[in-house]
Scaffold this motif. Structure first.
Motif, PDB file in Angstrom:
ATOM      1  N   ARG A  38      27.634  -4.449   3.424  1.00 17.94           N
ATOM      2  CA  ARG A  38      28.738  -5.245   3.968  1.00 17.94           C
ATOM      3  C   ARG A  38      29.887  -4.332   4.360  1.00 17.94           C
ATOM      4  NH1 ARG A  38      30.725  -8.380  -1.574  1.00 17.94           N
ATOM      5  NH2 ARG A  38      31.703  -6.573  -2.593  1.00 17.94           N
ATOM      6  N   GLN A  39      30.681  -4.836   5.284  1.00 17.19           N
ATOM      7  CA  GLN A  39      31.836  -4.077   5.741  1.00 17.19           C
ATOM      8  C   GLN A  39      33.012  -5.020   5.927  1.00 17.19           C
ATOM      9  OE1 GLN A  39      31.217  -1.664   9.252  1.00 17.19           O
ATOM     10  NE2 GLN A  39      32.945  -0.344   8.716  1.00 17.19           N
ATOM     11  N   ALA A  40      34.043  -4.789   5.160  1.00 20.55           N
ATOM     12  CA  ALA A  40      35.271  -5.572   5.265  1.00 20.55           C
ATOM     13  C   ALA A  40      36.211  -4.896   6.258  1.00 20.55           C
ATOM     14  CB  ALA A  40      35.937  -5.693   3.903  1.00 20.55           C
ATOM     15  N   PRO A  41      37.152  -5.638   6.826  1.00 19.21           N
ATOM     16  CA  PRO A  41      38.086  -5.048   7.800  1.00 19.21           C
ATOM     17  C   PRO A  41      38.821  -3.856   7.210  1.00 19.21           C
ATOM     18  CG  PRO A  41      38.243  -7.422   7.836  1.00 19.21           C
ATOM     19  CD  PRO A  41      37.358  -7.086   6.670  1.00 19.21           C
ATOM     20  N   TYR A  94      28.194  -9.003   6.758  1.00 18.55           N
ATOM     21  CA  TYR A  94      27.042  -8.599   5.968  1.00 18.55           C
ATOM     22  C   TYR A  94      25.908  -8.194   6.911  1.00 18.55           C
ATOM     23  CZ  TYR A  94      29.160 -10.118   1.638  1.00 18.55           C
ATOM     24  OH  TYR A  94      29.992 -10.234   0.544  1.00 18.55           O
ATOM     25  N   TYR A  95      25.341  -7.025   6.629  1.00 23.58           N
ATOM     26  CA  TYR A  95      24.279  -6.474   7.442  1.00 23.58           C
ATOM     27  C   TYR A  95      22.988  -6.362   6.635  1.00 23.58           C
ATOM     28  CZ  TYR A  95      28.070  -4.969  10.518  1.00 23.58           C
ATOM     29  OH  TYR A  95      29.170  -4.939  11.358  1.00 23.58           O
ATOM     30  N   CYS A  96      21.898  -6.717   7.281  1.00 25.46           N
ATOM     31  CA  CYS A  96      20.590  -6.500   6.717  1.00 25.46           C
ATOM     32  C   CYS A  96      20.056  -5.165   7.235  1.00 25.46           C
ATOM     33  CB  CYS A  96      19.667  -7.639   7.151  1.00 25.46           C
ATOM     34  SG  CYS A  96      17.974  -7.493   6.640  1.00 25.46           S
ATOM     35  N   ALA A  97      19.396  -4.424   6.367  1.00 29.33           N
ATOM     36  CA  ALA A  97      18.850  -3.128   6.751  1.00 29.33           C
ATOM     37  C   ALA A  97      17.420  -3.015   6.248  1.00 29.33           C
ATOM     38  CB  ALA A  97      19.699  -2.002   6.173  1.00 29.33           C
ATOM     39  N   GLY A  98      16.586  -2.322   7.000  1.00 29.92           N
ATOM     40  CA  GLY A  98      15.191  -2.187   6.616  1.00 29.92           C
ATOM     41  C   GLY A  98      14.697  -0.759   6.715  1.00 29.92           C
ATOM     42  N   SER A  99      13.722  -0.466   5.891  1.00 33.78           N
ATOM     43  CA  SER A  99      13.098   0.845   5.910  1.00 33.78           C
ATOM     44  C   SER A  99      11.590   0.676   5.848  1.00 33.78           C
ATOM     45  CB  SER A  99      13.562   1.678   4.717  1.00 33.78           C
ATOM     46  OG  SER A  99      12.801   2.861   4.616  1.00 33.78           O
ATOM     47  N   GLY A 120      24.568  -8.326  11.962  1.00 34.10           N
ATOM     48  CA  GLY A 120      25.566  -8.736  10.984  1.00 34.10           C
ATOM     49  C   GLY A 120      25.904 -10.208  11.066  1.00 34.10           C
ATOM     50  N   THR A 121      26.345 -10.744   9.940  1.00 30.81           N
ATOM     51  CA  THR A 121      26.800 -12.131   9.882  1.00 30.81           C
ATOM     52  C   THR A 121      28.078 -12.173   9.049  1.00 30.81           C
ATOM     53  OG1 THR A 121      26.134 -14.415   9.359  1.00 30.81           O
ATOM     54  CG2 THR A 121      25.369 -12.701   7.859  1.00 30.81           C
ATOM     55  N   GLN A 122      29.055 -12.918   9.538  1.00 28.15           N
ATOM     56  CA  GLN A 122      30.359 -12.949   8.889  1.00 28.15           C
ATOM     57  C   GLN A 122      30.355 -13.899   7.699  1.00 28.15           C
ATOM     58  OE1 GLN A 122      33.434 -11.284   9.717  1.00 28.15           O
ATOM     59  NE2 GLN A 122      34.050 -12.170   7.756  1.00 28.15           N
ATOM     60  N   VAL A 123      30.873 -13.420   6.591  1.00 27.15           N
ATOM     61  CA  VAL A 123      31.101 -14.244   5.411  1.00 27.15           C
ATOM     62  C   VAL A 123      32.588 -14.196   5.097  1.00 27.15           C
ATOM     63  CG1 VAL A 123      30.698 -14.475   2.933  1.00 27.15           C
ATOM     64  CG2 VAL A 123      28.800 -13.878   4.459  1.00 27.15           C
ATOM     65  N   THR A 124      33.207 -15.370   5.045  1.00 29.41           N
ATOM     66  CA  THR A 124      34.622 -15.466   4.741  1.00 29.41           C
ATOM     67  C   THR A 124      34.807 -16.371   3.533  1.00 29.41           C
ATOM     68  OG1 THR A 124      35.192 -15.187   7.074  1.00 29.41           O
ATOM     69  CG2 THR A 124      36.900 -16.054   5.613  1.00 29.41           C
TER      70      THR A 124
END
Length: 127
Positions: A38-41, A94-99, A120-124
């Motif tokens: 996840r990445q917040a502002p 929120y980001y999903c990542a795969g390997s 990504g999808t925003q969660v507030t």
């Protein structure tokens, strides 16, 4: 190549719940590993949770342990992040990542271990 699409984000009040989904398509395998970041502002992207392909071991950031649960449904090529007791500080994209492989334990929390990323999808979370 693998494509990842997240869904399930939205606006929720503090102490509420959300379930994020990450649908995978393309050259997927039940041995793939999946993670959520996840990445917040104004902040750097941070690790949230992961489930490793080869042994299904799960990993969580300390800040979400006990509140978030990562799971996967191989039949549906979908991973989930169940988020309970949400707090305003959980607000982020929120980001999903795969390997295609299984990162070693020391790398599973690092974004460099994952080759594929969703948009990504925003969660507030409101207080």
């Amino acid at each position: 190549q693998v494509q990842l699409v997240e869904s399930g984000g939205g606006l929720v009040q503090a102490s509420g719940s959300l379930r994020l989904s990450c649908a995978a398509s393309g050259r997927t395998s039940s041995r793939d590993s999946v993670a959520w970041f996840r990445q917040a502002p104004g902040k750097e992207r941070e690790f949230v949770a992961a489930i490793r392909g080869r042994d299904r071991q799960t990993y969580y950031a300390d800040s979400v342990k006990g509140r978030f649960t990562i799971t996967r449904d191989n039949a549906k090529n979908t991973a989930y992040l169940q988020m309970n007791n949400l707090k305003p500080e959980d607000t982020a994209v929120y980001y999903c990542a795969g390997s295609g492989g299984s990162p070693i334990t020391s790398q599973v929390r690092h974004s460099q271990a994952y080759e594929y990323w969703g948009q990504g999808t925003q969660v507030t979370v409101s207080s």
